[in-house]
Design a protein around this motif. Structure first.
Motif, PDB file in Angstrom:
ATOM      1  N   ASP A  84       0.827  -1.216   0.000  1.00 58.44           N
ATOM      2  CA  ASP A  84       0.000   0.000   0.000  1.00 58.44           C
ATOM      3  C   ASP A  84       0.856   1.259   0.000  1.00 58.44           C
ATOM      4  N   SER A  85       1.881   1.272   0.846  1.00 61.08           N
ATOM      5  CA  SER A  85       2.579   2.527   1.141  1.00 61.08           C
ATOM      6  C   SER A  85       3.797   2.773   0.259  1.00 61.08           C
ATOM      7  N   ALA A  86       4.369   1.714  -0.355  1.00 56.97           N
ATOM      8  CA  ALA A  86       5.564   1.900  -1.188  1.00 56.97           C
ATOM      9  C   ALA A  86       5.253   1.754  -2.671  1.00 56.97           C
ATOM     10  N   GLY A  87       3.984   1.586  -3.004  1.00 57.50           N
ATOM     11  CA  GLY A  87       3.594   1.605  -4.406  1.00 57.50           C
ATOM     12  C   GLY A  87       3.745   0.304  -5.153  1.00 57.50           C
ATOM     13  N   GLY A  88       3.602  -0.832  -4.466  1.00 57.89           N
ATOM     14  CA  GLY A  88       3.653  -2.107  -5.183  1.00 57.89           C
ATOM     15  C   GLY A  88       4.520  -3.131  -4.497  1.00 57.89           C
ATOM     16  N   LEU A  89       4.900  -4.153  -5.256  1.00 56.80           N
ATOM     17  CA  LEU A  89       5.640  -5.282  -4.699  1.00 56.80           C
ATOM     18  C   LEU A  89       7.152  -5.093  -4.746  1.00 56.80           C
ATOM     19  N   GLY A  90       7.645  -4.170  -5.557  1.00 58.20           N
ATOM     20  CA  GLY A  90       9.083  -4.043  -5.765  1.00 58.20           C
ATOM     21  C   GLY A  90       9.687  -2.851  -5.063  1.00 58.20           C
ATOM     22  N   GLY A  91      11.036  -2.856  -5.026  1.00 55.61           N
ATOM     23  CA  GLY A  91      11.777  -1.718  -4.488  1.00 55.61           C
ATOM     24  C   GLY A  91      12.137  -1.823  -3.026  1.00 55.61           C
ATOM     25  N   TYR A  92      11.778  -2.920  -2.370  1.00 52.83           N
ATOM     26  CA  TYR A  92      12.065  -3.079  -0.941  1.00 52.83           C
ATOM     27  C   TYR A  92      11.987  -4.555  -0.590  1.00 52.83           C
ATOM     28  N   GLU A  93      12.533  -4.914   0.565  1.00 50.88           N
ATOM     29  CA  GLU A  93      12.331  -6.252   1.106  1.00 50.88           C
ATOM     30  C   GLU A  93      12.453  -6.208   2.620  1.00 50.88           C
ATOM     31  N   ILE A  94      11.712  -7.072   3.287  1.00 49.24           N
ATOM     32  CA  ILE A  94      11.801  -7.200   4.741  1.00 49.24           C
ATOM     33  C   ILE A  94      13.023  -8.057   5.057  1.00 49.24           C
ATOM     34  N   LEU A  95      13.894  -7.566   5.922  1.00 55.30           N
ATOM     35  CA  LEU A  95      15.108  -8.306   6.271  1.00 55.30           C
ATOM     36  C   LEU A  95      14.962  -9.112   7.556  1.00 55.30           C
ATOM     37  N   LYS A  96      14.305  -8.520   8.552  1.00 57.84           N
ATOM     38  CA  LYS A  96      14.289  -9.166   9.861  1.00 57.84           C
ATOM     39  C   LYS A  96      13.253  -8.509  10.758  1.00 57.84           C
ATOM     40  N   PHE A  97      12.761  -9.281  11.741  1.00 57.88           N
ATOM     41  CA  PHE A  97      11.940  -8.727  12.819  1.00 57.88           C
ATOM     42  C   PHE A  97      12.781  -8.696  14.093  1.00 57.88           C
ATOM     43  N   HIS A  98      12.663  -7.601  14.835  1.00 58.74           N
ATOM     44  CA  HIS A  98      13.472  -7.408  16.047  1.00 58.74           C
ATOM     45  C   HIS A  98      12.588  -7.376  17.292  1.00 58.74           C
ATOM     46  N   ASP A  99      13.054  -8.045  18.325  1.00 56.21           N
ATOM     47  CA  ASP A  99      12.420  -7.952  19.645  1.00 56.21           C
ATOM     48  C   ASP A  99      12.967  -6.702  20.327  1.00 56.21           C
TER      49      ASP A  99
END
Length: 277
Positions: free
Chosen positions: A52-67
């Protein structure tokens, strides 16, 4: 907001989005750590929010979740300046919080409205304090380069999101990501093969001969000798005709297409299947 920032060169950067639920019945950190299904649902919430916020499926990726108790941190790598810029604008306007709330409420089947507290950081810099300075925020994200590859846990969650592979009916086969009905070879198929295969007819014959006793090397050599005067078309025509006669109902289109692929004759397979290259 500041004017659009243009940079034609390669661009990467990293930011961490920290989230804390303001609903007493939902603890995002516990949901992610203690519940496998909850972990997948939350991952899906974040993916949908980024779309929704970055305009589609491309251009970013989730690397990790942090506690980061009481927060849950989502580390995101941006590989595209416009995607990062659009995300920042969405975050500044409150659209990111709204998107998280809507997706979480729907996917978690909550009876009440879901609200969340957020904080966005790039390295040690809290970007919430300078959201009106777009260029500065982009610079801080760009300076905060990711220090790790994507976490294995994220890889597994990504695989769960992919749609299941399409099951191919037993009377069909796949070619170039399309499904075709498997059928017996026709006279038209034999003619197209003979017209297009040229000097590669022996190579295709030997490939078919791996599973057809009538097309062993000696049989192919005999065909070459017997129809030498008639030329390549007739030699290829007789080869495939012999295959059809020997295999009967098992002389399927899929076997010829596979042999052509193995012989690097994809364009001829496309022609026989009437596929536009």
């Amino acid at each position: 907001m500041a004017d659009k920032v243009l940079d034609p060169g390669p661009w990467t950067g990293c930011a961490v989005l920290f989230l804390q639920s303001l609903c007493p019945d939902v603890n995002l950190l516990s949901l992610y750590k203690d519940d496998q299904q909850g972990k997948f649902i939350f991952f899906k919430v974040i993916k949908l929010t980024l779309i929704d916020s970055a305009g589609g499926l491309g251009g970013y990726e989730i690397l990790k979740f942090h506690d980061a108790d009481p927060f849950l941190g989502v580390e995101v790598k941006f590989m595209d300046l416009p995607a990062c810029q659009q995300f920042l604008e969405s975050y500044s306007s409150g659209a990111v919080r709204q998107s998280i709330s809507q997706h979480a409420c729907r996917l978690l089947a909550l009876a009440q409205e879901f609200t969340v507290e957020t904080q966005l950081k790039a390295g040690t810099h809290v970007l919430d304090q300078c959201l009106d300075k777009l260029e500065l925020c982009l610079q801080q994200i760009h300076l905060s380069q990711p220090e790790r590859l994507r976490d294995e846990e994220i890889d597994q969650l990504e695989k769960l999101l992919r749609p299941p592979a399409q099951r191919i009916p037993s009377n069909c086969f796949r070619f170039q990501n399309k499904v075709f009905e498997d059928r017996m070879l026709t006279a038209a198929d034999v003619q197209r093969f003979a017209n297009g295969v040229g000097r590669q007819w022996k190579h295709v014959g030997r490939t078919l001969g791996r599973e057809c006793g009538a097309l062993k090397d000696t049989a192919i050599d005999n065909l070459a000798y017997e129809y030498a005067r008639e030329g390549l078309y007739e030699q290829a025509y007789q080869l495939l005709s012999r295959f059809v006669q020997a295999e009967g109902r098992a002389a399927k289109l899929s076997r010829l297409v596979k042999a052509l692929e193995d012989c690097k004759l994809t364009s001829l397979a496309e022609s026989i299947l009437d596929v536009q290259p």
